[in-house]
Scaffold this active site. Structure first.
Site, PDB file in Angstrom:
ATOM      1  N   HIS A   1       0.843  -1.208   0.000  1.00  0.00           N
ATOM      2  CA  HIS A   1       0.000   0.000   0.000  1.00  0.00           C
ATOM      3  C   HIS A   1       0.879   1.259   0.000  1.00  0.00           C
ATOM      4  O   HIS A   1       0.987   1.971   0.996  1.00  0.00           O
ATOM      5  CB  HIS A   1      -0.871  -0.064   1.256  1.00  0.00           C
ATOM      6  CG  HIS A   1      -2.049   0.841   1.296  1.00  0.00           C
ATOM      7  ND1 HIS A   1      -1.966   2.209   1.199  1.00  0.00           N
ATOM      8  CD2 HIS A   1      -3.369   0.550   1.434  1.00  0.00           C
ATOM      9  CE1 HIS A   1      -3.177   2.729   1.312  1.00  0.00           C
ATOM     10  NE2 HIS A   1      -4.043   1.743   1.440  1.00  0.00           N
TER      11      HIS A   1
ATOM     12  N   GLU B   1      -1.051   1.254  -5.216  1.00  0.00           N
ATOM     13  CA  GLU B   1      -0.872   0.005  -4.490  1.00  0.00           C
ATOM     14  C   GLU B   1      -0.711  -1.178  -5.449  1.00  0.00           C
ATOM     15  O   GLU B   1      -1.613  -1.484  -6.221  1.00  0.00           O
ATOM     16  CB  GLU B   1      -2.055  -0.226  -3.564  1.00  0.00           C
ATOM     17  CG  GLU B   1      -2.328   0.962  -2.648  1.00  0.00           C
ATOM     18  CD  GLU B   1      -3.657   0.853  -1.940  1.00  0.00           C
ATOM     19  OE1 GLU B   1      -4.028  -0.274  -1.550  1.00  0.00           O
ATOM     20  OE2 GLU B   1      -4.338   1.882  -1.779  1.00  0.00           O
TER      21      GLU B   1
END
Length: 306
Positions: free
Chosen positions: A180, A280
């Site tokens: 992320h 991400e």
């Protein structure tokens, strides 16, 4: 000062490390790298990269000014590891959802202590590996048995992260996951993401409907999309261009909370949405992976500048 050989040192004894040292960040234990060519910091909780830069640059990653480094609390910024599921459990495919026993998003890896496995150093690079074995824990959260091994490779070129999952159970394991990555920008309205043109995506803000990307991605408010591609992406901000090269991934999540959601997020500045974006590298939505007994899968990303 002793001479430093190009031959890597792999000992876990801190006294033999030339560039790596233990550090406490807030209440969390971390390993910090001070190499002549770059700097980095990883917390053992979450195997969370919170800093990477060359000596003359600011952090390549966005980290909230309100981030709290506390046991059991997710860190806002850097590169959280979302594993062994990504996002809301209820939005995952049944093969994943039916094995999750908690409503918590993004799995448990990012708030769990990982084990430091190895530190390898040379005059040009540093490699650090950490592991998380779920064989005897987490039964209250998840019906799965797996080993996660994450390896960080730092050099003047940039940072590469590889997350390898091995199924330790006697039945197939389905998982979704993401690295992320939070990136900084001085102005989100003057930021664009290249490399996703003509690809399909799920717009989670519009009832999870499909759409097709037309040209670069621009940010004009809250953005939360799952793109069906893991191609080479370039985030262009007023300051720099950051290239993200994913592998083991056929999905990319692009996120910015926008002004309204920023006010509701924990450890997030009210106007923080103006200065960050998330790109991400993922196995999300239809890109989830199924591993047979003993089988492994590696998800990774190489982050470069220029």
């Amino acid at each position: 000062m002793s001479e430093r050989s190009d031959k890597p040192s792999t000992s876990l004894a801190p006294g033999q490390w030339s560039f790596t040292r233990w550090k406490t960040i807030g209440q969390l234990e971390a390993v910090e790298v001070h190499h002549p060519l770059f700097k980095a910091a990883i917390t053992l909780q979450g195997a969370h990269l919170v800093h990477f830069s060359d000596p003359n640059e600011n952090n390549w990653l966005w980290l909230s000014d309100f981030a709290r480094f506390q046991p059991g609390r997710a860190i806002r910024g850097g590169i959280p590891v979302c594993w062994p599921w990504f996002g809301d459990p209820a939005k995952n495919p049944p093969a994943i959802r039916n094995h999750i026993k908690t409503p918590s998003a993004h799995g448990f890896a990012r708030t769990t202590l990982w084990q430091l496995e190895s530190v390898s150093e040379s005059a040009h690079e540093v490699e650090i590996s950490l592991s998380l074995n779920t064989a005897n824990e987490f039964s209250k959260e998840w019906e799965g048995r797996a080993l996660a091994l994450i390896t960080f490779h730092f050099s003047i070129r940039g940072c590469q992260i590889a997350l390898t999952t091995t199924n330790l159970a006697q039945e197939p394991l389905a998982l979704s996951q993401a690295l992320h990555t939070y990136l900084p920008t001085s102005d989100i309205t003057n930021t664009r993401l290249l490399g996703l043109g003509n690809s399909q995506y799920i717009d989670t803000l519009k009832d999870w409907n499909y759409a097709t990307q037309d040209g670069p991605v621009y940010f004009e408010g809250e953005t939360d999309r799952i793109y069906e591609t893991g191609e080479v992406l370039i985030a262009t901000t007023p300051e720099q261009r950051t290239k993200l090269i994913g592998f083991g991934s056929d999905s990319t999540v692009v996120w910015n909370p926008g002004p309204e959601k920023s006010r509701r997020l924990s450890d997030f500045p009210e106007t923080g949405w103006r200065n960050m974006l998330c790109v991400e590298t993922a196995n999300a939505a239809g890109d989830y992976r199924v591993l047979n007994t003993g089988q492994s899968h590696t998800l990774g990303v190489l982050i470069e500048r220029g």
